[in-house]
Design a protein around this motif. Structure first.
Motif, PDB file in Angstrom:
ATOM      1  N   THR A   1       0.822  -1.201   0.000  1.00 25.61           N
ATOM      2  CA  THR A   1       0.000   0.000   0.000  1.00 25.61           C
ATOM      3  C   THR A   1       0.859   1.255   0.000  1.00 25.61           C
ATOM      4  O   THR A   1       0.563   2.242  -0.691  1.00 25.61           O
TER       5      THR A   1
ATOM      6  N   ALA B   1      -2.593  -1.009   8.717  1.00 25.49           N
ATOM      7  CA  ALA B   1      -2.832   0.407   8.988  1.00 25.49           C
ATOM      8  C   ALA B   1      -1.884   0.928  10.067  1.00 25.49           C
ATOM      9  O   ALA B   1      -1.394   2.066   9.983  1.00 25.49           O
TER      10      ALA B   1
ATOM     11  N   THR C   1       0.526   4.001  -3.023  1.00 28.57           N
ATOM     12  CA  THR C   1      -0.052   5.312  -2.700  1.00 28.57           C
ATOM     13  C   THR C   1       0.968   6.372  -2.307  1.00 28.57           C
ATOM     14  O   THR C   1       0.606   7.550  -2.218  1.00 28.57           O
TER      15      THR C   1
ATOM     16  N   SER D   1      -6.102   4.344   6.489  1.00 25.94           N
ATOM     17  CA  SER D   1      -6.037   3.256   5.512  1.00 25.94           C
ATOM     18  C   SER D   1      -6.869   2.037   5.906  1.00 25.94           C
ATOM     19  O   SER D   1      -7.256   1.254   5.044  1.00 25.94           O
TER      20      SER D   1
ATOM     21  N   VAL E   1      -4.280   9.416   3.534  1.00 30.22           N
ATOM     22  CA  VAL E   1      -4.597   8.036   3.123  1.00 30.22           C
ATOM     23  C   VAL E   1      -3.941   7.032   4.062  1.00 30.22           C
ATOM     24  O   VAL E   1      -4.556   6.043   4.472  1.00 30.22           O
ATOM     25  N   TRP E   2      -2.702   7.275   4.429  1.00 32.38           N
ATOM     26  CA  TRP E   2      -1.991   6.327   5.293  1.00 32.38           C
ATOM     27  C   TRP E   2      -2.590   6.277   6.695  1.00 32.38           C
ATOM     28  O   TRP E   2      -2.667   5.211   7.297  1.00 32.38           O
TER      29      TRP E   2
END
Length: 541
Positions: free
Chosen positions: A144, A219, A148, A201, A197-198
């Motif tokens: 991820t 996450a 991203t 997540s 976003v992180w």
């Protein structure tokens, strides 16, 4: 001792020269060189730099002026005027000269890439000893993060591959510092949505039907990894700041020192301090920050200031070309990263053995990829430096030489994989089913090594020419119109399983290599490229 093995030395002509000194130099005639014979006169006339008058000094003037008659790239090229039997310049000697230069540039870049790759690898090794769930979560978190965050940063900062090298050898070397400052501000703004976003997540991963426990831990991994994201972004910029000046060994030295420290910190935080799973991303984030701090200190104390400029209002200008090249760079770089993540996702539907075999194949190709990627960076810098100096003919020879080297490296990798295909999988796994599957598929990755190497180096040439947009179109069409659809059809409709996926990738790389070489090298008008490089530098100087 080669220039890359020695400490960077201050250039005697990096200090400001008054107008009368410059005028005195203008009256003297330089000794004809091989590059003078190959290339037309500098389009701006006499390339001696001078401040002119006091009235010309602004906040955007460099800290130190450099006399352009002194080369900023100290390469052991033959500057003696040599003519062949038919009155033409001998090109073979230039090929050998540039081959040696590219080799010296590539080796420290390769070391830098491998040591940085070890940051993530060490996290996997340490977390893998906790539990299978933790390993799956770390893998999902890193995937991820790549999709991203890291790939986007790499793509946007690739704009500097176009801008910095010609700026360094042009009449305005301080533009290196100014472009770097602009990129730092731009990436700082881009990091805001990435951090969002992180930090949030987990619901995104749950919406993608991931296991709840794995999604929660992934996450957690991303939240702690975000502590190193600004430093990662800065490192991508500072590395290019050094490399465009020929200081390739500086990032290599810094990261070579930090890499063992990163391994120790991973172990220390996870086991000794009892941070468990979250200790690994904390250690990696801290390591990225240490690299950033070391880069700043090295630049301040050991690197001449010809490339620097005081921070001022100019940092808010020139964003148009920077954004255009950066967005195209995302399309060229990030889309390729995303392809491999999609291939990994598709493999998860094939079962345990294919997934394990795919992991071996992906790690193998990722490691082998570091060599051509390093060569592509070296090629981009060298071509950019030469275009900034107005040496278009030599830049053309560098492009041709790099493609030949890429094909040679690809052949070496192909032969290596074919010779050791029956033993290769045992380096990663002892499961006989996995070993058998890897052995049966490995000839396909071995086959496309030549095309992968060629595509990667041709991409570096496109970046040097400011053609990230073309590179993005080639990458997107190769993978998302040819490679992935063909691979999925062969895998799930014709039941070729992993063989189908890798056949699709091979088709994409064959197409990409042909189009990239044609557009990046064969059709290039290097005299025009030299003028464009000069125009990009001067339009924002």
């Amino acid at each position: 001792m080669s220039p890359l093995q020695s400490e960077p030395q201050p250039f005697p002509h990096n200090f400001a020269t008054v107008s009368r000194t410059a005028k005195a130099h203008q009256s003297s005639q330089p000794i004809p060189s091989i590059d003078d014979a190959l290339d037309p006169p500098h389009p701006l006339g006499n390339p001696i730099r001078c401040m002119g008058s006091v009235e010309n000094i602004t906040e955007r003037s460099p800290l130190l002026q450099q006399n352009h008659s002194t080369p900023r790239t100290h390469e052991p090229v033959n500057d003696v005027f040599q003519v062949g039997s038919k009155g033409k310049i001998q090109s073979s000697q230039i090929y050998w000269e540039e081959l040696g230069i590219l080799s010296r540039y590539t080796l420290p870049i390769f070391a830098t890439q491998i040591f940085e790759y070890s940051f993530s690898a060490m996290s996997v090794v340490v977390i893998g000893h906790l539990s299978t769930v933790h390993l799956a979560a770390a893998t999902l978190g890193m995937m991820t993060a790549s999709v991203t965050g890291y790939s986007i940063i790499q793509g946007i900062t690739s704009a500097l591959d176009t801008l910095l090298p010609p700026a360094w050898t042009s009449e305005t070397p301080h533009m290196v510092g100014l472009w770097s400052q602009r990129m730092i501000v731009m990436t700082a703004l881009i990091l805001i949505p990435i951090h969002f976003v992180w930090f949030y997540s987990e619901p995104i991963l749950l919406a993608l039907k991931q296991d709840p426990e794995v999604a929660h831990l992934a996450a957690v991994y991303l939240r702690y990894a975000s502590l190193g994201l600004p430093a990662y972004s800065f490192n991508c910029i500072s590395r290019r700041y050094f490399q465009c000046q020929g200081l390739f060994v500086v990032p290599a030295r810094i990261i070579a020192v930090v890499a063992p420290l990163n391994a120790f910190l991973n172990w220390f935080f996870v086991y000794s301090l009892g941070f468990s799973f979250r200790g690994a991303p904390i250690a990696t984030a801290l390591s990225f920050n240490i690299v950033s701090l070391a880069s700043i200190l090295y630049a301040y104390f050991f690197v001449p200031r010809a490339a620097w400029i005081p921070i001022g209002r100019g940092v808010w200008q020139g964003w148009g070309v920077l954004g255009r090249l950066g967005i195209a760079g995302i399309g060229q770089t990030a889309s390729e990263w995303w392809t491999w993540e999609l291939i990994g996702l598709a493999t998860s539907f094939l079962g345990r053995v294919p997934l394990a075999a795919q992991s071996v194949l992906l790690v193998t190709t990722a490691f082998l990829f570091q060599a051509p990627f390093s060569l592509s960076i070296a090629t981009s810098v060298r071509i950019g430096n030469l275009l900034g100096e107005g040496k278009a003919r030599r830049a053309k020879i560098v492009a041709h030489t790099s493609i030949v080297v890429a094909v040679a490296i690809g052949c070496i990798w192909s032969i290596t994989l074919l010779v050791f295909r029956k033993r290769w999988a045992y380096l990663f796994n002892d499961d006989p089913d996995v070993v058998l599957l890897v052995t049966s598929i490995l000839p396909i990755p071995a086959l496309f090594q030549v095309f992968d190497m060629t595509t990667t180096v041709a991409g570096g040439i496109l970046r040097a020419r400011g053609m990230q947009g073309v590179g993005a179109l080639v990458t997107l069409s190769a993978y998302y119109i040819i490679g992935i659809p063909l691979g999925l059809i062969l895998t799930f409709y014709f039941n070729l399983h992993l063989t189908g996926l890798w056949t699709g990738l091979t088709a994409a790389l064959v197409y990409s290599a042909g189009v990239s070489v044609w557009t990046g090298v064969v059709q290039a008008d290097w005299e025009v490229e030299g003028k464009r490089a000069q125009a990009r530098v001067e339009s924002n100087a």
